[in-house]
Design a protein around this motif. Sequence first.
Motif, PDB file in Angstrom:
ATOM      1  N   LYS A 299      -4.534   6.634  -1.751  1.00 18.28           N
ATOM      2  CA  LYS A 299      -3.920   5.428  -1.209  1.00 18.28           C
ATOM      3  C   LYS A 299      -4.103   4.367  -2.282  1.00 18.28           C
ATOM      4  O   LYS A 299      -5.224   4.147  -2.757  1.00 18.28           O
ATOM      5  CB  LYS A 299      -4.613   5.020   0.089  1.00 18.28           C
ATOM      6  N   GLU A 300      -3.001   3.754  -2.698  1.00 18.29           N
ATOM      7  CA  GLU A 300      -3.050   2.787  -3.789  1.00 18.29           C
ATOM      8  C   GLU A 300      -2.439   1.463  -3.358  1.00 18.29           C
ATOM      9  O   GLU A 300      -1.476   1.427  -2.599  1.00 18.29           O
ATOM     10  CB  GLU A 300      -2.266   3.307  -5.007  1.00 18.29           C
ATOM     11  N   ARG A 301      -3.035   0.389  -3.881  1.00 17.08           N
ATOM     12  CA  ARG A 301      -2.465  -0.947  -3.664  1.00 17.08           C
ATOM     13  C   ARG A 301      -1.828  -1.395  -4.969  1.00 17.08           C
ATOM     14  O   ARG A 301      -2.414  -1.235  -6.046  1.00 17.08           O
ATOM     15  CB  ARG A 301      -3.572  -1.928  -3.261  1.00 17.08           C
ATOM     16  N   ILE A 302      -0.626  -1.935  -4.885  1.00 16.06           N
ATOM     17  CA  ILE A 302       0.037  -2.460  -6.090  1.00 16.06           C
ATOM     18  C   ILE A 302      -0.637  -3.779  -6.456  1.00 16.06           C
ATOM     19  O   ILE A 302      -0.692  -4.698  -5.643  1.00 16.06           O
ATOM     20  CB  ILE A 302       1.545  -2.654  -5.862  1.00 16.06           C
ATOM     21  N   GLU A 303      -1.186  -3.840  -7.659  1.00 19.57           N
ATOM     22  CA  GLU A 303      -1.914  -5.032  -8.106  1.00 19.57           C
ATOM     23  C   GLU A 303      -1.057  -5.958  -8.960  1.00 19.57           C
ATOM     24  O   GLU A 303      -1.311  -7.143  -9.012  1.00 19.57           O
ATOM     25  CB  GLU A 303      -3.138  -4.616  -8.918  1.00 19.57           C
ATOM     26  N   ALA A 304      -0.086  -5.390  -9.661  1.00 19.75           N
ATOM     27  CA  ALA A 304       0.755  -6.213 -10.538  1.00 19.75           C
ATOM     28  C   ALA A 304       2.097  -5.524 -10.734  1.00 19.75           C
ATOM     29  O   ALA A 304       2.160  -4.301 -10.813  1.00 19.75           O
ATOM     30  CB  ALA A 304       0.084  -6.424 -11.891  1.00 19.75           C
TER      31      ALA A 304
ATOM     32  N   LYS B  38       0.984  -1.913 -11.919  1.00 17.85           N
ATOM     33  CA  LYS B  38      -0.439  -1.554 -11.893  1.00 17.85           C
ATOM     34  C   LYS B  38      -0.815  -1.184 -10.468  1.00 17.85           C
ATOM     35  O   LYS B  38      -0.505  -1.911  -9.523  1.00 17.85           O
ATOM     36  CB  LYS B  38      -1.278  -2.746 -12.361  1.00 17.85           C
ATOM     37  N   PHE B  39      -1.460  -0.010 -10.326  1.00 14.41           N
ATOM     38  CA  PHE B  39      -1.915   0.479  -9.028  1.00 14.41           C
ATOM     39  C   PHE B  39      -3.443   0.567  -9.022  1.00 14.41           C
ATOM     40  O   PHE B  39      -4.035   1.051  -9.978  1.00 14.41           O
ATOM     41  CB  PHE B  39      -1.410   1.914  -8.772  1.00 14.41           C
ATOM     42  N   ARG B  40      -4.059   0.122  -7.914  1.00 12.77           N
ATOM     43  CA  ARG B  40      -5.500   0.318  -7.729  1.00 12.77           C
ATOM     44  C   ARG B  40      -5.689   1.337  -6.611  1.00 12.77           C
ATOM     45  O   ARG B  40      -5.175   1.161  -5.511  1.00 12.77           O
ATOM     46  CB  ARG B  40      -6.199  -0.987  -7.353  1.00 12.77           C
ATOM     47  N   VAL B  41      -6.444   2.402  -6.900  1.00 11.27           N
ATOM     48  CA  VAL B  41      -6.725   3.406  -5.877  1.00 11.27           C
ATOM     49  C   VAL B  41      -7.765   2.818  -4.926  1.00 11.27           C
ATOM     50  O   VAL B  41      -8.825   2.352  -5.367  1.00 11.27           O
ATOM     51  CB  VAL B  41      -7.246   4.715  -6.509  1.00 11.27           C
TER      52      VAL B  41
ATOM     53  N   ILE C 156       0.850  -1.187   0.000  1.00 10.38           N
ATOM     54  CA  ILE C 156       0.000   0.000   0.000  1.00 10.38           C
ATOM     55  C   ILE C 156       0.890   1.243   0.000  1.00 10.38           C
ATOM     56  O   ILE C 156       1.782   1.379   0.839  1.00 10.38           O
ATOM     57  CB  ILE C 156      -0.910   0.039   1.257  1.00 10.38           C
ATOM     58  N   ILE C 157       0.631   2.133  -0.969  1.00 16.87           N
ATOM     59  CA  ILE C 157       1.425   3.362  -1.105  1.00 16.87           C
ATOM     60  C   ILE C 157       0.483   4.559  -0.983  1.00 16.87           C
ATOM     61  O   ILE C 157      -0.617   4.547  -1.539  1.00 16.87           O
ATOM     62  CB  ILE C 157       2.165   3.387  -2.458  1.00 16.87           C
ATOM     63  N   PHE C 158       0.909   5.567  -0.240  1.00 16.82           N
ATOM     64  CA  PHE C 158       0.118   6.769  -0.006  1.00 16.82           C
ATOM     65  C   PHE C 158       0.768   7.928  -0.737  1.00 16.82           C
ATOM     66  O   PHE C 158       1.951   8.203  -0.543  1.00 16.82           O
ATOM     67  CB  PHE C 158       0.063   7.040   1.502  1.00 16.82           C
TER      68      PHE C 158
END
Length: 161
Positions: free
Chosen positions: A77-82, A91-94, A62-64
């Motif tokens: 706030k994004e989670r790295i998906e790939a 790939k980041f998902r917000v 998780i990156i902010f």
Amino acid sequence: MAATTEASNLVGTLETEVEIKASAGKFHHMFAGRPHHVSKASPGNIQGVELHDGDWGKVGSIIFWNYVHDGEAKVAKERIEAVEPEKNLIKFRVIEGDLMKEYKSFVLTIQVTPKHGGPGSIVHWHLEYEKISDEVAHPETLLQFCVEVSKEIDEHLLSEE
């Protein structure tokens, strides 16, 4: 049937390509390995990047982000998906933040490919989203933001060489 049609109007994708002078691997590494340096490269757009959970460049982390978009300070706030290093893709998902006020889902994919027959690379930005309503604009200004950040990262990487 009508609901499906309405929903499909809310779902969209935007894409752009930015030519850069830096290598594909170096540009990819800025987002995968050291996104906290993006704020050094593009201080007018990105004020800060913090790791909230996991490790830089690892799926599930998780990156902010603190950033300025359309003249306003915002957060995401994004989670790295790939992460695919061999394809220079991330790939980041917000999952939280200002974008979630207007979008049900928002996914950014950044892929960098070496330019054929010469130095430099092409940065491909792909935004995939679902708006919460028809009143919400498509994120064209955010795509322009991505282009600006790409160019500033490119200058930063070249200045490091």
